[in-house]
Design an enzyme around this catalytic site. Structure first.
Site, short mmCIF file in Angstrom:
data_model
loop_
_atom_site.label_atom_id
_atom_site.label_comp_id
_atom_site.label_asym_id
_atom_site.label_seq_id
_atom_site.Cartn_x
_atom_site.Cartn_y
_atom_site.Cartn_z
N THR A 43 0.75 -1.28 -0.04
CA THR A 43 -0.10 -0.06 -0.03
C THR A 43 0.80 1.36 0.23
O THR A 43 0.57 2.40 -0.67
CB THR A 43 -1.04 -0.06 1.31
OG1 THR A 43 -1.60 -1.17 1.29
CG2 THR A 43 -1.75 1.25 1.13
N HIS A 46 2.13 2.18 -3.28
CA HIS A 46 0.98 2.80 -4.01
C HIS A 46 0.74 4.22 -3.76
O HIS A 46 0.54 4.94 -4.58
CB HIS A 46 -0.52 1.94 -3.90
CG HIS A 46 -0.41 0.86 -4.50
ND1 HIS A 46 -0.37 0.37 -5.82
CD2 HIS A 46 -0.92 -0.53 -3.78
CE1 HIS A 46 -0.20 -1.10 -5.80
NE2 HIS A 46 -0.67 -1.52 -4.74
#
Ligand SMILES: [Zn+2]
Ligand SMILES: [Zn+2]
Length: 372
Positions: A43, A46
């Site tokens: 995450t 990202h």
């Protein structure tokens, strides 16, 4: 304090600053934790690259990072908790960074991990790539020295692996793990530790498969078989798995990649009445299932979507597994003694040079010295 801030809606170093930030003030029901170790999660990658999938969840400026362990620095009003969960300054802790409402039907039925109002610290609120992080006391998890700092750094991700594998008893089972990234690697370790009779790993990277083989060799675990499903015809891999499972198919598939091909391959190799535990996220949100009639309905399979960690049975099981000797420290393949190296850490993670990258904001030796 020094923190890693998503400072602008841009990809790369232009969008992330390592800079001085105010120390958070713990309010009522909150504690302030001195971060000993924090790990990069997919995450975070990202967020760093400002991928479209993450934009709705993060508004710069935001301190990110949600996998960490540390030591309690200060305790806000009414936050000390009572009974076995009582908190004291100096305690070695981690935290569940999914903050839930406690009021929705899911929260009220023991399913807080799918709370409709989940807020994630490190995305929606400031997180743990910092010297200090503030969290609700109710989310704090007390640790003990049997959890090394390097492992305490990524309990969030290990919890994903434990959650993926906890929906079924793995003892004596044949388990296929599709995708040997960090959480796939941890799932393999949990399966071996839990007494799985056979662990099959598939991936498309020879480098990752070599890591899997080295891990199995280091454990003297002969019942691990790794296959490259890009360079080997999947029909040949299926045939090899048929031989390994006496033509029955595997009992459990842990799907970690999110790739349509892997999901369909999992449905192909799972036994009649078998189980698929699905954690990987497909890039385009949608997946086409081949021969749904034969591979899902007629096979009578169970498919479980896995999100987050069950609060808090996943944490309890994870700590019990670690206490009983589960070894996952080997997934840490790069460490840095300062948050100043954040860009370099992300680059290593991007290049798949390390399953897990861990930062020690005050240095590993100094953090280690805080352990009682
Ligand atoms: Zn994560
Ligand atoms: Zn809720």
């Amino acid at each position: 304090m020094i923190a890693v801030v998503k400072s602008a809606p841009l990809d790369g170093p232009e969008g992330t600053e390592i800079r001085d930030c105010p120390i958070p003030e713990p309010g009522p029901g909150e504690v302030l934790i001195r971060v000993a170790a924090a790990a990069i999660c997919g995450t975070d990658k990202h967020i760093y690259h400002w991928d479209p999938s993450i934009r709705p969840s993060v508004t710069p400026p935001r301190i990110y990072g949600h996998e960490f362990c540390g030591f309690i620095e200060t305790i806000g009003e009414g936050a000390a908790r009572a009974h076995e969960g009582a908190l004291q300054v100096g305690d070695y802790v981690s935290a569940e960074m999914h903050i839930i409402c406690g009021e929705c039907p899911q929260c009220r039925s023991g399913n807080g991990h799918i709370c409709i109002r989940t807020q994630i610290y490190g995305l929606h609120e400031d997180g743990a790539f910092a010297e200090l992080v503030k969290v609700p006391a109710s989310n704090v998890i007390k640790l003990a020295p049997f959890v090394p700092l390097r492992v305490g750094a990524f309990l969030d991700a290990l919890g994903n692996a434990v959650h993926t594998t906890q929906i079924i008893d793995l003892a004596g089972k044949s388990v296929a793990i599709t995708g040997f990234g960090p959480i796939g690697a941890m799932s393999a370790a949990v399966a071996e530790h839990s007494g799985a009779s056979l662990v099959i790993v598939t991936d498309v990277s020879d480098h990752q498969l070599e890591t899997a083989r080295r891990w199995a060799a280091s454990r003297n675990f002969a019942n691990m078989h790794a296959f490259n499903v890009r360079t080997t015809d999947p029909r040949d891999v299926k045939q090899a798995i048929d031989v390994l499972t006496d033509g029955v198919g595997v009992d459990v598939v842990c799907e970690m990649s999110g790739s349509s091909a892997a999901i369909n391959f999992g449905l192909d190799i799972v036994r009649m009445g078998g189980t698929l535990s699905l954690l990987g996220l497909p890039a385009g949100h949608s997946v086409t299932i081949d021969d749904y009639t034969r591979n899902v309905i007629f096979k009578g399979v169970s498919m479980h979507g896995i999100i987050g960690r069950r609060m808090y049975s996943t944490w309890q099981r994870m700590l019990a597994l670690l206490r009983s000797g589960l070894d996952v420290e080997w997934v840490v393949q790069a460490t840095f003694d300062s948050l100043d190296d954040f860009h370099e850490g992300i680059a290593r993670f991007d290049r798949h040079e390390a399953l897990k990258v861990v930062f020690f904001p005050e240095g590993e030796a100094k953090a280690q010295a805080r352990m009682k």
